[in-house]
Design a protein around this motif. Structure first.
Motif, PDB file in Angstrom:
ATOM      1  N   ARG A 147      25.736   5.026  41.800  1.00  0.00           N
ATOM      2  CA  ARG A 147      24.665   5.181  40.820  1.00  0.00           C
ATOM      3  C   ARG A 147      23.533   6.043  41.383  1.00  0.00           C
ATOM      4  N   THR A 148      23.186   5.840  42.648  1.00  0.00           N
ATOM      5  CA  THR A 148      22.135   6.638  43.294  1.00  0.00           C
ATOM      6  C   THR A 148      22.563   8.100  43.427  1.00  0.00           C
ATOM      7  N   TYR A 149      23.813   8.324  43.790  1.00  0.00           N
ATOM      8  CA  TYR A 149      24.328   9.678  43.944  1.00  0.00           C
ATOM      9  C   TYR A 149      24.312  10.410  42.603  1.00  0.00           C
ATOM     10  N   ARG A 150      24.775   9.727  41.552  1.00  0.00           N
ATOM     11  CA  ARG A 150      24.799  10.355  40.230  1.00  0.00           C
ATOM     12  C   ARG A 150      23.392  10.637  39.705  1.00  0.00           C
ATOM     13  N   ALA A 151      22.457   9.752  39.987  1.00  0.00           N
ATOM     14  CA  ALA A 151      21.078   9.961  39.539  1.00  0.00           C
ATOM     15  C   ALA A 151      20.421  11.109  40.306  1.00  0.00           C
TER      16      ALA A 151
END
Length: 83
Positions: A76-80
């Motif tokens: 989720r952090t990578y995609r954000a």
């Protein structure tokens, strides 16, 4: 094999096994209610009956594993960050 190399190899194997477990089965049984979704209570005669819904798993009896939770958080952090 030196003890340090043996320790590193064992830790790598344990990590790989846990990662494959999280990938194959991301949900485990709730430790609080043992997968029932509710707590068993005893009445005055000692006969078990269904109690309140488990707050930890919200009555599902399943919980997400810690490794899967970390993987989901990292994804989720990578995609954000790449938007």
């Amino acid at each position: 094999m030196t003890p340090i190399a043996l320790t590193v190899a064992c830790l790598a194997m344990i990590t790989f096994c846990y990662a494959s477990l999280c990938a194959a089965s991301p949900f485990g049984t709730c430790r609080r209610c043992n997968g029932l979704g509710f707590a068993l209570t005893a009445n005055r005669k000692g006969k078990p009956k269904r109690g309140k819904t488990c707050r930890r798993c919200k009555g599902h009896g399943k919980r997400i594993r810690a490794g899967r939770w970390l993987y989901n958080r990292a994804t989720r952090t990578y995609r954000a960050g790449t938007r």
